[in-house]
Design a protein around this motif. Structure first.
Motif, PDB file in Angstrom:
ATOM      1  N   GLY A  36       0.810  -1.216   0.000  1.00  0.00           N
ATOM      2  CA  GLY A  36       0.000   0.000   0.000  1.00  0.00           C
ATOM      3  C   GLY A  36       0.838   1.259   0.000  1.00  0.00           C
ATOM      4  N   ILE A  37       1.893   1.286   0.813  1.00  0.00           N
ATOM      5  CA  ILE A  37       2.776   2.454   0.856  1.00  0.00           C
ATOM      6  C   ILE A  37       3.479   2.639  -0.483  1.00  0.00           C
ATOM      7  CG2 ILE A  37       4.950   3.303   1.817  1.00  0.00           C
ATOM      8  CD1 ILE A  37       2.745   3.841   3.736  1.00  0.00           C
TER       9      ILE A  37
ATOM     10  N   ILE B 124      -5.931   3.738  -5.657  1.00  0.00           N
ATOM     11  CA  ILE B 124      -5.435   5.037  -5.184  1.00  0.00           C
ATOM     12  C   ILE B 124      -5.442   6.057  -6.310  1.00  0.00           C
ATOM     13  CG2 ILE B 124      -3.379   6.233  -4.330  1.00  0.00           C
ATOM     14  CD1 ILE B 124      -2.799   3.658  -2.689  1.00  0.00           C
ATOM     15  N   ALA B 125      -5.040   5.652  -7.510  1.00  0.00           N
ATOM     16  CA  ALA B 125      -5.073   6.567  -8.655  1.00  0.00           C
ATOM     17  C   ALA B 125      -6.506   7.017  -8.947  1.00  0.00           C
ATOM     18  CB  ALA B 125      -4.460   5.905  -9.883  1.00  0.00           C
ATOM     19  N   LYS B 126      -7.456   6.101  -8.834  1.00  0.00           N
ATOM     20  CA  LYS B 126      -8.861   6.471  -9.024  1.00  0.00           C
ATOM     21  C   LYS B 126      -9.316   7.454  -7.950  1.00  0.00           C
ATOM     22  CE  LYS B 126     -11.756   5.488 -11.267  1.00  0.00           C
ATOM     23  NZ  LYS B 126     -12.308   6.212 -12.442  1.00  0.00           N
ATOM     24  N   SER B 127      -8.876   7.264  -6.715  1.00  0.00           N
ATOM     25  CA  SER B 127      -9.286   8.158  -5.631  1.00  0.00           C
ATOM     26  C   SER B 127      -8.754   9.571  -5.836  1.00  0.00           C
ATOM     27  CB  SER B 127      -8.806   7.613  -4.272  1.00  0.00           C
ATOM     28  OG  SER B 127      -7.413   7.804  -4.098  1.00  0.00           O
ATOM     29  N   LEU B 128      -7.677   9.698  -6.629  1.00  0.00           N
ATOM     30  CA  LEU B 128      -7.098  11.015  -6.920  1.00  0.00           C
ATOM     31  C   LEU B 128      -7.718  11.638  -8.177  1.00  0.00           C
ATOM     32  CD1 LEU B 128      -3.342  10.227  -6.155  1.00  0.00           C
ATOM     33  CD2 LEU B 128      -4.933  11.552  -4.754  1.00  0.00           C
TER      34      LEU B 128
ATOM     35  N   LEU C 207      -3.690   5.285   4.466  1.00  0.00           N
ATOM     36  CA  LEU C 207      -4.172   4.026   3.895  1.00  0.00           C
ATOM     37  C   LEU C 207      -5.321   3.452   4.717  1.00  0.00           C
ATOM     38  CD1 LEU C 207      -0.771   2.319   2.994  1.00  0.00           C
ATOM     39  CD2 LEU C 207      -2.493   3.118   1.366  1.00  0.00           C
ATOM     40  N   ALA C 208      -5.186   3.504   6.035  1.00  0.00           N
ATOM     41  CA  ALA C 208      -6.255   2.997   6.899  1.00  0.00           C
ATOM     42  C   ALA C 208      -7.551   3.760   6.672  1.00  0.00           C
ATOM     43  CB  ALA C 208      -5.832   3.090   8.361  1.00  0.00           C
ATOM     44  N   ASP C 209      -7.450   5.075   6.509  1.00  0.00           N
ATOM     45  CA  ASP C 209      -8.646   5.889   6.247  1.00  0.00           C
ATOM     46  C   ASP C 209      -9.280   5.512   4.911  1.00  0.00           C
ATOM     47  OD1 ASP C 209      -8.355   7.262   8.617  1.00  0.00           O
ATOM     48  OD2 ASP C 209      -7.358   8.993   7.721  1.00  0.00           O
TER      49      ASP C 209
ATOM     50  N   GLY D  25     -13.960   2.688   2.497  1.00  0.00           N
ATOM     51  CA  GLY D  25     -14.371   1.868   1.359  1.00  0.00           C
ATOM     52  C   GLY D  25     -13.794   2.333   0.038  1.00  0.00           C
ATOM     53  N   THR D  26     -12.947   3.367   0.063  1.00  0.00           N
ATOM     54  CA  THR D  26     -12.332   3.870  -1.162  1.00  0.00           C
ATOM     55  C   THR D  26     -11.327   2.863  -1.709  1.00  0.00           C
ATOM     56  OG1 THR D  26     -12.588   6.130  -0.353  1.00  0.00           O
ATOM     57  CG2 THR D  26     -11.015   5.792  -2.147  1.00  0.00           C
ATOM     58  N   VAL D  27     -10.622   2.189  -0.814  1.00  0.00           N
ATOM     59  CA  VAL D  27      -9.653   1.152  -1.183  1.00  0.00           C
ATOM     60  C   VAL D  27     -10.036  -0.132  -0.476  1.00  0.00           C
ATOM     61  CG1 VAL D  27      -7.255   0.402  -0.945  1.00  0.00           C
ATOM     62  CG2 VAL D  27      -7.752   2.742  -1.659  1.00  0.00           C
TER      63      VAL D  27
END
Length: 324
Positions: free
Chosen positions: A130-131, A165-169, A281-283, A288-290
């Motif tokens: 994840g990192i 993560i790319a989608k969340s951005l 990452l935990a958030d 539910g974003t990841v």
């Protein structure tokens, strides 16, 4: 306590179980009772001592630290004198050397609180993969809304996180994977999915703002052909246990030389686990974003089989080790 140990480099067959003393945390560490861990290519690099130049740091003839495992999730049993804000009883996740064991010590700077809503198994998936995805996409790729991103190796541990993560951005994401993983990559949010057995992304005519390569199976020319003139190419990992040191070093040298003569950016990526990014990452998981993708879950005594599965290069998401 029981722990997985290895006293010589080699295949997963050299892994053993031993009863060893429970470790004592240093002043800046915590002792974690391990509930879950996960397997990364990082682990078989240490197990096999490959590429061979890493033995300069981990031991030339045999491992200096005969324990395996890094990703961890569990409950704090004890804390060092200079540890804040953690205390015994806290559920945490992060990285700890030798996490394939009942107990492991972790630096307080490399763990974060585990949200109650996230299981230990899901939390153990996050740290290294994840990192790497977060820092690759956000920091090195500097992805912004409406940019286009191609993830080569989108069904793997880092790849499944990178897509989400790319989608969340706000990016438009294309994932590259095998036929059996097309639906998986689409289900985690990829706008487009390329089946590499049927289509060549390097010759499709499409150009991307960021190409995040997690496979290393193409020439640098192919990768640069697929990104925009001012786009970014990031390489991370790739290849299996049989990839030789000279092959790896030669590829790194070619890339370094080529980077001086092209307009595209080719930043290096060495992910660094830290409390702030673990909390992010935990958030993302809590909201539910990841969603961590778990391929299989093994018991601690099945560790050799778990490492072999990761070495195969065909893992969908993450392989989890249930310890407690």
């Amino acid at each position: 306590m029981q722990a997985v140990v290895y006293h010589r480099y080699g295949s997963p067959d050299v892994l053993e179980f031993q009863e060893i003393p429970r470790p004592t945390p240093a002043e800046d560490q915590v002792l974690i009772r391990v509930h879950a861990a996960s397997v990364n290519p990082y682990d078989w690099h240490f197990l096999r001592g490959t590429p061979s130049f890493i033995r300069l740091f981990i031991g030339m003839r045999r491992p200096k630290f005969p324990r395996l495992g890094a990703d961890v999730a569990g409950v704090i049993e004890a804390v060092g004198d200079k540890v804040a804000p953690f205390k015994p009883g806290d559920a945490v996740f992060g990285t700890a050397k030798g996490s394939f064991a009942e107990y492991a010590c972790a630096a307080a700077s490399q763990i974060a609180m585990k949200p109650q809503e996230i299981s230990f198994e899901r939390a153990a998936c996050l740290p290294i993969a994840g990192i790497t995805a977060l820092q690759g996409v956000r920091d090195k790729g500097k992805v912004q809304t409406v940019q286009t991103v191609l993830i080569n190796g989108a069904a793997g541990g880092v790849g499944t996180f990178a897509v989400q993560i790319a989608k969340s951005l706000g990016a438009r994401v294309t994932g590259v994977c095998s036929s059996r993983n097309v639906e998986l990559v689409r289900s985690i949010g990829a706008d487009e999915v390329i089946d590499y057995t049927r289509e060549d992304f390097a010759r499709s005519g499409q150009h991307y703002d960021l190409l995040f390569d997690l496979v290393g199976n193409r020439s640098l020319a192919d990768y640069l052909r697929a990104i925009k003139p001012r786009g970014t190419y990031i390489s991370c990992g790739g290849g299996g246990p049989d990839r030789g040191t000279m092959e790896l070093l030669a590829g790194m040298l070619r890339n370094a030389i080529r980077s001086r003569f092209v307009s595209q950016k080719m930043p290096g990526l060495l992910a660094k686990v830290n409390r702030e990014d673990l909390a992010i990452l935990a958030d993302l998981v809590q909201s539910g974003t990841v969603i961590p993708v778990v391929d299989r879950t093994y018991s601690l005594h099945e560790i050799a089989e778990a490492v072999r599965h990761v070495e195969s290069g065909h893992v969908r998401g993450k392989v989890v080790i249930a310890v407690a």
